[in-house]
Design a protein around this motif. Structure first.
Motif, short mmCIF file in Angstrom:
data_model
loop_
_atom_site.label_atom_id
_atom_site.label_comp_id
_atom_site.label_asym_id
_atom_site.label_seq_id
_atom_site.Cartn_x
_atom_site.Cartn_y
_atom_site.Cartn_z
N GLU A 43 1.03 -1.48 -0.01
CA GLU A 43 0.03 -0.19 0.02
C GLU A 43 0.81 1.21 0.07
N ALA A 44 2.00 1.25 0.63
CA ALA A 44 2.88 2.44 0.83
C ALA A 44 3.46 2.57 -0.65
N LYS A 45 3.86 1.74 -1.30
CA LYS A 45 4.38 1.73 -2.58
C LYS A 45 3.16 2.39 -3.61
N ALA A 46 2.10 1.77 -3.48
CA ALA A 46 1.02 2.30 -4.29
C ALA A 46 0.57 3.59 -3.95
N GLN A 47 0.67 4.06 -2.65
CA GLN A 47 0.54 5.49 -2.39
C GLN A 47 1.46 6.30 -2.76
N ALA A 48 2.50 6.00 -2.92
CA ALA A 48 3.78 6.86 -3.28
C ALA A 48 3.58 6.84 -4.77
N LEU A 49 3.39 6.04 -5.35
CA LEU A 49 3.18 5.93 -7.10
C LEU A 49 1.70 6.87 -7.35
N MET A 50 0.86 6.61 -6.72
CA MET A 50 -0.47 7.38 -6.89
C MET A 50 -0.24 9.01 -6.92
N GLU A 51 0.78 9.49 -5.71
CA GLU A 51 0.93 10.82 -5.44
C GLU A 51 1.81 11.48 -6.79
N THR A 52 2.19 10.60 -7.65
CA THR A 52 2.94 11.24 -8.53
C THR A 52 2.10 11.27 -9.79
N LEU A 53 1.01 10.86 -10.06
CA LEU A 53 0.41 10.66 -11.08
C LEU A 53 -0.98 11.60 -11.19
N ARG A 54 -1.12 12.51 -12.28
CA ARG A 54 -2.05 13.40 -12.14
C ARG A 54 -3.48 12.66 -12.39
N CYS A 55 -4.59 13.42 -12.03
CA CYS A 55 -6.02 12.84 -12.31
C CYS A 55 -6.18 13.60 -13.70
N LEU A 56 -6.59 12.96 -14.91
CA LEU A 56 -6.71 13.43 -16.22
C LEU A 56 -7.77 14.23 -16.15
N LYS A 57 -8.89 14.06 -15.05
CA LYS A 57 -10.29 14.77 -15.25
C LYS A 57 -10.04 16.07 -14.51
N GLU A 86 4.23 -5.85 -9.57
CA GLU A 86 4.79 -5.32 -10.63
C GLU A 86 5.46 -4.05 -10.01
N ASP A 87 6.53 -3.71 -10.66
CA ASP A 87 7.27 -2.47 -10.29
C ASP A 87 6.56 -1.19 -10.49
#
Length: 148
Positions: A43-57, A86-87
């Motif tokens: 979950e920490a990996k997922a959260q760190a990645l999600m914070e670097t991805l922009r919502c397209l909407k 997955e990495d």
């Protein structure tokens, strides 16, 4: 205006303003859109990645912060892929390939984008040259003008 015409205009107005409501998602949110992974490390990996991805909407929020249904789908995809082992960088590259460079807050240097990274350096160099020449002229004038 006749009553029939007013009723017709009211019907057209109701359809025009009601159409966006009909276009809303009727599907339930994806399983991991609002539910965290059981493994805290994943979950920490997922959260760190999600914070670097922009919502397209939303465009001004990360998918971790956005309540848009598309961001929920993207969170679900990230969490499912992390759960499969997955990495995170591979997931980022997959999302970039699917949605374009705009999806990431971390810009990438490519042949098309390198001028964006080089332009500030070039402008600073030009400004330094212009200021250097300007200060030399000012110092020469302040020092008593030309030498004989």
């Amino acid at each position: 205006m006749s009553a029939r015409r007013l009723v017709g205009l009211a019907a057209v107005f109701a359809l025009a303003t009601g159409a966006p409501v009909l276009a809303q998602d009727s599907l339930p949110p994806a399983p991991y859109a609002y539910r965290q992974l059981d493994d805290p490390a994943q979950e920490a990996k997922a959260q760190a990645l999600m914070e670097t991805l922009r919502c397209l909407k939303c465009q001004s929020q990360s998918i971790a912060d956005s309540d848009a249904s598309m961001a929920g789908d993207m969170r679900n995809e990230v969490r499912q892929r992390i759960a499969k082992g997955e990495d995170p960088e591979a997931i980022r590259q997959w999302l970039i390939a699917r949605y374009g460079d705009y999806v990431t807050y971390t810009p990438q240097v490519k042949p098309l984008t390198w001028p964006l990274f080089a332009a500030p350096v070039v402008f600073l160099g030009l400004a330094a040259l212009l200021l250097r020449g300007r200060f030399r002229r000012t110092r020469t004038r302040a020092g008593g003008g030309e030498k004989a």
